[in-house]
Write an enzyme that holds these catalytic residues in place. Structure first.
Site, PDB file in Angstrom:
ATOM      1  N   HIS A 206       0.867  -1.177   0.000  1.00 20.13           N
ATOM      2  CA  HIS A 206       0.000   0.000   0.000  1.00 20.13           C
ATOM      3  C   HIS A 206       0.902   1.224   0.000  1.00 20.13           C
ATOM      4  O   HIS A 206       1.751   1.374   0.881  1.00 20.13           O
ATOM      5  CB  HIS A 206      -0.908  -0.012   1.235  1.00 20.13           C
ATOM      6  N   ASP A 207       0.745   2.091  -0.975  1.00 20.63           N
ATOM      7  CA  ASP A 207       1.680   3.211  -1.137  1.00 20.63           C
ATOM      8  C   ASP A 207       1.767   4.076   0.122  1.00 20.63           C
ATOM      9  O   ASP A 207       2.846   4.582   0.465  1.00 20.63           O
ATOM     10  CB  ASP A 207       1.349   4.048  -2.366  1.00 20.63           C
ATOM     11  N   THR A 208       0.662   4.229   0.845  1.00 24.66           N
ATOM     12  CA  THR A 208       0.719   5.017   2.082  1.00 24.66           C
ATOM     13  C   THR A 208       1.556   4.313   3.148  1.00 24.66           C
ATOM     14  O   THR A 208       2.266   4.960   3.916  1.00 24.66           O
ATOM     15  CB  THR A 208      -0.694   5.289   2.621  1.00 24.66           C
ATOM     16  N   THR A 229      -2.478  12.768  -4.059  1.00 27.29           N
ATOM     17  CA  THR A 229      -3.874  12.833  -4.507  1.00 27.29           C
ATOM     18  C   THR A 229      -4.813  12.792  -3.304  1.00 27.29           C
ATOM     19  O   THR A 229      -5.806  13.511  -3.243  1.00 27.29           O
ATOM     20  CB  THR A 229      -4.164  11.670  -5.462  1.00 27.29           C
ATOM     21  N   ASN A 265      -8.788   9.689   6.125  1.00 26.17           N
ATOM     22  CA  ASN A 265      -8.644  10.144   4.742  1.00 26.17           C
ATOM     23  C   ASN A 265      -9.135  11.581   4.607  1.00 26.17           C
ATOM     24  O   ASN A 265     -10.244  11.907   5.045  1.00 26.17           O
ATOM     25  CB  ASN A 265      -9.491   9.269   3.809  1.00 26.17           C
ATOM     26  N   GLN A 273      -5.605  19.057  -8.554  1.00 25.20           N
ATOM     27  CA  GLN A 273      -5.281  18.321  -9.782  1.00 25.20           C
ATOM     28  C   GLN A 273      -6.446  18.346 -10.761  1.00 25.20           C
ATOM     29  O   GLN A 273      -6.257  18.540 -11.969  1.00 25.20           O
ATOM     30  CB  GLN A 273      -4.907  16.876  -9.431  1.00 25.20           C
ATOM     31  N   GLY A 373       4.191  14.101  -2.364  1.00 25.55           N
ATOM     32  CA  GLY A 373       4.241  15.206  -3.316  1.00 25.55           C
ATOM     33  C   GLY A 373       3.885  16.550  -2.723  1.00 25.55           C
ATOM     34  O   GLY A 373       4.404  17.589  -3.145  1.00 25.55           O
TER      35      GLY A 373
END
Length: 459
Positions: A206-208, A229, A265, A273, A373
């Site tokens: 999981h990227d997080t 994002t 979240n 974006q 980011g």
């Protein structure tokens, strides 16, 4: 990567654009696979590679070993549709520790047609699906599985009683592995395409989970914001927190490399974006520099509003029209005004989530680590420090890639555990420090956003 240095070199970058097909929004998994092979070729003779990606989405594999259609995108609007019966949100939280969000894997599977589930032999989360395409081997990695809503947080396994209750076939769910194990070598013809063999290592997929693993914290008294994002805001805990207050505050418990990530979240830079799609040719750095020249807090939105979740193209006028319609204060008109509104509102969303993590988690924090980011966005970092009333340490920007690489280094024996890994990040990639302004206007703005959220809840 050595004991004192981390040297990053980007060899390949590519867009991850969804596909809008007649039956909904999908991921171009074949395109992602081809670009990964190009990246492995460009990387040269590397020792290993690890795959991380976003959570909740999956592919179904048939008896012939091939995909039963392209994986659905979690922003597709099929998930709120009625499906198979499921326990209520309170029971689910006690079982899986997650905020009950419409795009969780459990709800996506409840929306699957019966014939697709009947034909499925395997279910693979996105990183595991790509790993299967590269190595021919299947499996499930814990940090991503813990986001599905089908993982029993106490038993640390798939929730088989729940699967049976909601009519999902138990046999499609693969055995769960932890980060730090080898998946396998490249299969043919991938090896021939890349030009060499590469060992694929299981990392926090999981990227997080990978991003939070790369937080350069010296102690455990910190909050983190993994900002891209999405903004994932929370604290690390040795155990999950399943209290009524945690559920009411919208928190989730996901597996990490040092226990559990207790987080909420927040909509994240998605809003900016999507607006930027309406302003072609206007780069982020220029836009944010223009926004920084404007007065702070003149217009705000509730970044938790679910109406901001679908792509902007779903609304006449795009995402900016949605933001303008929901603004408190001066309605923005120019791109810079929209950017200022979004970044100020996102900073306040960060602050509300940090405060809620402290309140419900029963622990104090003395700083906020902002990685991903968003760490390169000076205005967002300054605003987040002022909104939180806490110092913000920004970086590393490529935190997800760094966490992925750290996991590979630990697996290879080049680093001795995650404490050493974080110490290395702090020395090799020192964060940029931001101090809160102390301006009381940020407290007043927080009250304005709280009212917006309250009105949304009442409506």
């Amino acid at each position: 990567m050595t004991g004192e240095r981390i040297v990053l070199r980007e060899v390949h970058r590519f867009a991850n654009e969804p596909l809008r097909l007649p039956d909904g929004l999908h991921w171009d998994i074949g395109g992602l696979y081809r670009e990964i092979c190009r990246g492995l070729t460009a990387a040269g003779p590397v020792r290993s590679a690890g795959i991380d990606a976003w959570a909740v989405d999956y592919g179904l594999i048939g008896a012939d070993g091939e995909l039963l259609g392209l994986p659905y995108h979690y922003r597709d609007l099929r998930t709120p549709l009625p499906g198979r019966n499921a326990p209520d949100a309170r029971e689910l939280f006690q079982r899986n520790g997650l905020a009950d969000l419409p795009f969780n894997t459990i709800h996506q599977l409840r929306a699957e047609p019966d014939h697709r589930l009947a034909a499925a032999e395997h279910l693979l989360m996105i990183p595991d699906l790509l790993g299967y395409r590269l190595t021919g081997r299947m499996g499930a990695e814990r940090t991503n599985v813990s986001t599905t809503g089908l993982y029993h947080i106490g038993d640390r396994d798939w929730d088989y009683p729940l699967l049976r209750r909601i009519g999902l076939p138990e046999g499609i769910f693969e055995p769960i592995s932890d980060p730090g194990t080898a998946l396998g070598s490249l299969r043919e013809p991938v090896r021939a395409s890349v030009g060499r063999d590469v060992e694929i290592v299981r990392v926090p997929s999981h990227d997080t989970a990978s991003a939070v693993a790369a937080v350069p914290a010296a102690t455990d008294s910190f909050a983190y914001i993994s900002c891209g994002t999405w903004s994932l805001v929370g604290v690390e805990r040795p155990t999950p927190l399943l209290s009524k207050a945690a559920r009411a505050a919208g928190f989730t418990n996901e597996s990490g490399v040092t226990g559990f990530r207790y987080l909420r979240n927040v909509m994240g830079l998605w809003l900016l974006q999507e607006c930027q799609r309406e302003w072609p040719g206007l780069d982020t750095a220029t836009l944010c520099a223009q926004a920084a020249e404007l007065p702070a807090l003149s217009s705000l939105v509730d970044v938790g509003d679910p109406d901001f979740l679908p792509p902007g193209s779903r609304t006449p006028g795009g995402m900016s029209a949605r933001i303008a319609a929901r603004c408190d204060g001066t309605t923005p008109h120019t791109p810079a005004e929209f950017a200022r509104c979004i970044l100020d509102s996102l900073a306040l969303g960060h602050a509300r989530a940090v405060a809620a993590a402290v309140r419900t988690g029963g622990r104090d924090v003395d700083r906020v680590h902002l990685v991903g980011g968003g760490a390169r966005n000076d205005l967002l970092c300054r605003s987040t420090a002022s909104a939180c009333g806490l110092p913000v340490a920004a970086g590393p920007v490529e935190a997800t890639a760094v966490g992925n690489l750290l996991s590979q280094a630990i697996t290879a024996g080049a680093l001795r555990g995650w404490q050493a890994a974080r110490q290395l990040v702090a020395v090799a990639l020192p964060p940029v420090q931001y101090e809160p302004s102390g301006d009381p206007a940020w407290r007043e703005a927080a009250e304005r956003v709280a009212l917006l959220e309250q009105r949304r809840g009442t409506a």
